[in-house]
Design a protein around this motif. Structure first.
Motif, PDB file in Angstrom:
ATOM      1  N   GLU A 246      51.045  16.713  32.962  1.00 39.89           N
ATOM      2  CA  GLU A 246      50.073  16.569  31.885  1.00 39.89           C
ATOM      3  C   GLU A 246      49.499  17.931  31.522  1.00 39.89           C
ATOM      4  N   PRO A 247      49.910  18.499  30.385  1.00 35.93           N
ATOM      5  CA  PRO A 247      49.429  19.824  29.987  1.00 35.93           C
ATOM      6  C   PRO A 247      47.909  19.848  29.843  1.00 35.93           C
ATOM      7  N   GLY A 248      47.321  20.973  30.200  1.00 33.14           N
ATOM      8  CA  GLY A 248      45.879  21.134  30.064  1.00 33.14           C
ATOM      9  C   GLY A 248      45.067  20.447  31.131  1.00 33.14           C
ATOM     10  N   GLN A 249      45.723  19.828  32.097  1.00 34.09           N
ATOM     11  CA  GLN A 249      45.021  19.121  33.170  1.00 34.09           C
ATOM     12  C   GLN A 249      45.229  19.854  34.491  1.00 34.09           C
ATOM     13  N   THR A 250      44.237  19.778  35.371  1.00 29.62           N
ATOM     14  CA  THR A 250      44.357  20.396  36.677  1.00 29.62           C
ATOM     15  C   THR A 250      45.153  19.510  37.632  1.00 29.62           C
ATOM     16  N   TRP A 251      45.450  20.052  38.801  1.00 27.61           N
ATOM     17  CA  TRP A 251      46.128  19.269  39.857  1.00 27.61           C
ATOM     18  C   TRP A 251      45.114  18.533  40.731  1.00 27.61           C
ATOM     19  N   GLY A 252      43.870  18.996  40.720  1.00 27.83           N
ATOM     20  CA  GLY A 252      42.869  18.354  41.561  1.00 27.83           C
ATOM     21  C   GLY A 252      41.596  19.173  41.685  1.00 27.83           C
ATOM     22  N   TYR A 253      40.612  18.613  42.388  1.00 26.99           N
ATOM     23  CA  TYR A 253      39.307  19.239  42.581  1.00 26.99           C
ATOM     24  C   TYR A 253      38.934  19.218  44.059  1.00 26.99           C
ATOM     25  N   GLU A 254      38.390  20.328  44.543  1.00 25.95           N
ATOM     26  CA  GLU A 254      37.754  20.275  45.861  1.00 25.95           C
ATOM     27  C   GLU A 254      36.415  19.571  45.690  1.00 25.95           C
ATOM     28  N   GLN A 274      32.218   9.787  41.303  1.00 32.47           N
ATOM     29  CA  GLN A 274      30.892  10.404  41.263  1.00 32.47           C
ATOM     30  C   GLN A 274      29.799   9.375  41.545  1.00 32.47           C
ATOM     31  N   SER A 275      29.989   8.159  41.072  1.00 30.10           N
ATOM     32  CA  SER A 275      28.993   7.112  41.323  1.00 30.10           C
ATOM     33  C   SER A 275      28.910   6.755  42.804  1.00 30.10           C
ATOM     34  N   LEU A 276      29.989   7.077  43.550  1.00 34.74           N
ATOM     35  CA  LEU A 276      30.000   6.843  44.990  1.00 34.74           C
ATOM     36  C   LEU A 276      29.436   8.031  45.770  1.00 34.74           C
ATOM     37  N   ASN A 282      32.047  23.083  43.978  1.00 34.71           N
ATOM     38  CA  ASN A 282      31.442  24.245  43.334  1.00 34.71           C
ATOM     39  C   ASN A 282      30.202  23.902  42.521  1.00 34.71           C
ATOM     40  N   GLY A 283      29.807  22.636  42.551  1.00 31.71           N
ATOM     41  CA  GLY A 283      28.590  22.229  41.863  1.00 31.71           C
ATOM     42  C   GLY A 283      28.754  21.929  40.391  1.00 31.71           C
ATOM     43  N   LYS A 284      29.911  22.162  39.827  1.00 29.00           N
ATOM     44  CA  LYS A 284      30.135  21.903  38.403  1.00 29.00           C
ATOM     45  C   LYS A 284      30.447  20.429  38.173  1.00 29.00           C
ATOM     46  N   PRO A 285      30.224  19.928  36.957  1.00 23.82           N
ATOM     47  CA  PRO A 285      30.555  18.524  36.666  1.00 23.82           C
ATOM     48  C   PRO A 285      32.059  18.339  36.492  1.00 23.82           C
ATOM     49  N   PHE A 286      32.510  17.111  36.680  1.00 26.10           N
ATOM     50  CA  PHE A 286      33.905  16.805  36.352  1.00 26.10           C
ATOM     51  C   PHE A 286      34.060  16.840  34.835  1.00 26.10           C
ATOM     52  N   PRO A 287      35.078  17.521  34.307  1.00 29.63           N
ATOM     53  CA  PRO A 287      35.194  17.652  32.853  1.00 29.63           C
ATOM     54  C   PRO A 287      35.600  16.367  32.149  1.00 29.63           C
ATOM     55  N   ARG A 288      36.321  15.481  32.819  1.00 29.95           N
ATOM     56  CA  ARG A 288      36.807  14.253  32.189  1.00 29.95           C
ATOM     57  C   ARG A 288      36.550  13.088  33.135  1.00 29.95           C
ATOM     58  N   GLY A 289      35.468  12.379  32.908  1.00 29.29           N
ATOM     59  CA  GLY A 289      35.099  11.289  33.796  1.00 29.29           C
ATOM     60  C   GLY A 289      36.080  10.146  33.812  1.00 29.29           C
ATOM     61  N   SER A 290      36.873  10.009  32.744  1.00 32.61           N
ATOM     62  CA  SER A 290      37.818   8.891  32.670  1.00 32.61           C
ATOM     63  C   SER A 290      39.138   9.180  33.384  1.00 32.61           C
TER      64      SER A 290
END
Length: 412
Positions: A246-254, A274-276, A282-290
């Motif tokens: 998926e172009p423009g998407q990361t592989w994952g988040y720590e 996030q609700s869990l 790194n304290g930043k928000p997830f860019p795409r919650g869906s």
């Protein structure tokens, strides 16, 4: 005596190595070895009609097996050890994501920038991922220069098909595919080399994957992943692209898990995680919650945790091991200029840098414990040398490249 230099260890090691080599040579020329080679030759003869029925011409078969008269015992030895599945995650990552692999990757990014931009545009796979795969697979092509690592691909695959029951079916399929590569003229017989398992070129493609994904992006008429870096990187990009990158998407988040709370397994949207109570490290928000992601804690609850997206699992189509895909993702991020992990691995020792690891190997070599490469990579040979040094110096023989061991070595 504890703390004394083992002057005889290097000589003993060389003597043992000489004995081992002699035994190997004897096995080739004794009746047992002769029977084994005769059995291999019979297998090759029996495989000929199978290959011809699969579209291999008699000329190609003869060219492929010219000079291949015995199986390769080194291949069978290497088949017994696969670090993706046996090494602790911190050990696997430390050997692959470090200051050396990062700095070389960044230099390669500058050198191949125009081609990487062209490949990114065509396949949608970021250069960091491609460079990380190149590093993981062949150390940016360095292993292709090492005769002791590279094997004759035909002989390797024939060896596995003949003598490794677990891999025989795989090897037969790959052997026919390798001969088809030879038959198309993309590579000549003398350069048809690969890993012990028959993986080919800079980006280590098994022959059937080469057939499915190989790209001639430099337009020289050959899909050459052995000597053309652009072809090799484009071939890797094509594999990921065709498997759903998926172009423009990361592989994952720590991420950081909520303290004292059990987190259920499974795949959820980032908003649901996030609700869990799961948040980015790194304290930043997830860019795409869906976006959906899967939680993994490869080093247990106390080590780094990750929410892994679809692209992580696409990387696993290259090598179906979580450690491998994680190594690619982490190295890609560092090559691209992002910081390292917030939460370190649960190593059972105080870690040292790659330069310090090289220094450790050099000390061990000087003292006669180690005769491998001075490269900072801690494999089986390095661990055994460390263990031998620890045993003779009253240290628990765990084989870890620790600051504690290095401190003792510096005093010798």
């Amino acid at each position: 005596m504890i703390g004394t230099r083992p002057a005889s260890i290097g000589r003993i090691g060389k003597t043992l190595a000489h004995i081992a080599v002699t035994a190997t040579l004897l096995s080739i020329f004794t009746p047992t070895g002769a029977l084994a080679d005769a059995g291999f030759k019979r297998w090759v003869a029996s495989f000929r009609p199978v290959a011809l029925s699969s579209g291999i011409t008699p000329t190609t078969f003869n060219r492929a097996f010219a000079g291949v008269t015995a199986h390769d015992p080194v291949v069978l030895e290497k088949a017994r050890y696969q670090p993706e599945f046996t090494a602790p995650v911190w050990d696997y990552i430390d050997n692959r994501v470090n200051e050396n692999s990062i700095s070389v990757g960044q230099a390669q990014a500058r050198q191949w920038s125009p081609w990487l931009a062209r490949i990114e545009k065509r396949f949608g796979v970021p250069r960091g991922i491609l460079l990380a795969i190149w590093s993981m697979e062949s150390n940016y092509g360095e292993i292709l220069k090492r005769d002791e690592v590279m094997r004759d691909a035909i002989r390797s695959l024939a060896t596995l098909a003949y003598a490794d029951k677990a891999r025989a079916k795989y090897a037969r399929t790959q052997l026919i595919a390798a001969m088809k590569i030879l038959q198309t003229g993309d590579i000549d017989r003398g350069h048809l080399t690969g890993s012990w398992a028959g993986a080919l070129g800079h980006t280590q493609f098994i022959p059937t994957s080469y057939q499915a994904y190989a790209v001639d992006i430099d337009a020289d008429g050959k899909r050459d992943i052995w000597t053309s870096v652009p072809d090799a990187l484009a071939t890797a990009a094509n594999l990921l692209h065709k498997n759903g990158w998926e172009p423009g998407q990361t592989w994952g988040y720590e991420v950081v898990l909520p303290a004292g709370r059990k987190i259920p397994a499974g795949s959820r949207t980032l908003a649901e995680w996030q609700s869990l109570g799961v948040v980015r490290a790194n304290g930043k928000p997830f860019p795409r919650g869906s976006q959906k992601a899967t939680l993994k804690t490869p080093d247990g609850r106390g080590g780094p945790a990750f929410l892994l997206t679809k692209n992580f699992f696409v990387i696993k189509r290259y090598n179906n091991a979580d450690k491998y895909a994680l190594g690619v993702g982490l190295l890609a991020d560092r090559i691209s200029g992002y910081p390292g992990l917030v939460q370190d691995w649960n190593r059972p020792f105080t870690p040292i840098s790659m330069k310090e690891r090289e220094e450790l190997q050099q000390h061990l070599q000087t003292l006669g414990y180690y005769d491998g490469n001075i490269d900072g990579k801690i494999g089986e040979t390095s661990r055994k040398a460390i263990e031998a040094f620890q045993q003779r110096n009253g240290i628990s023989p765990d084989g870890h490249p620790s600051k504690e061991v290095l401190s003792v070595l510096r005093r010798r």
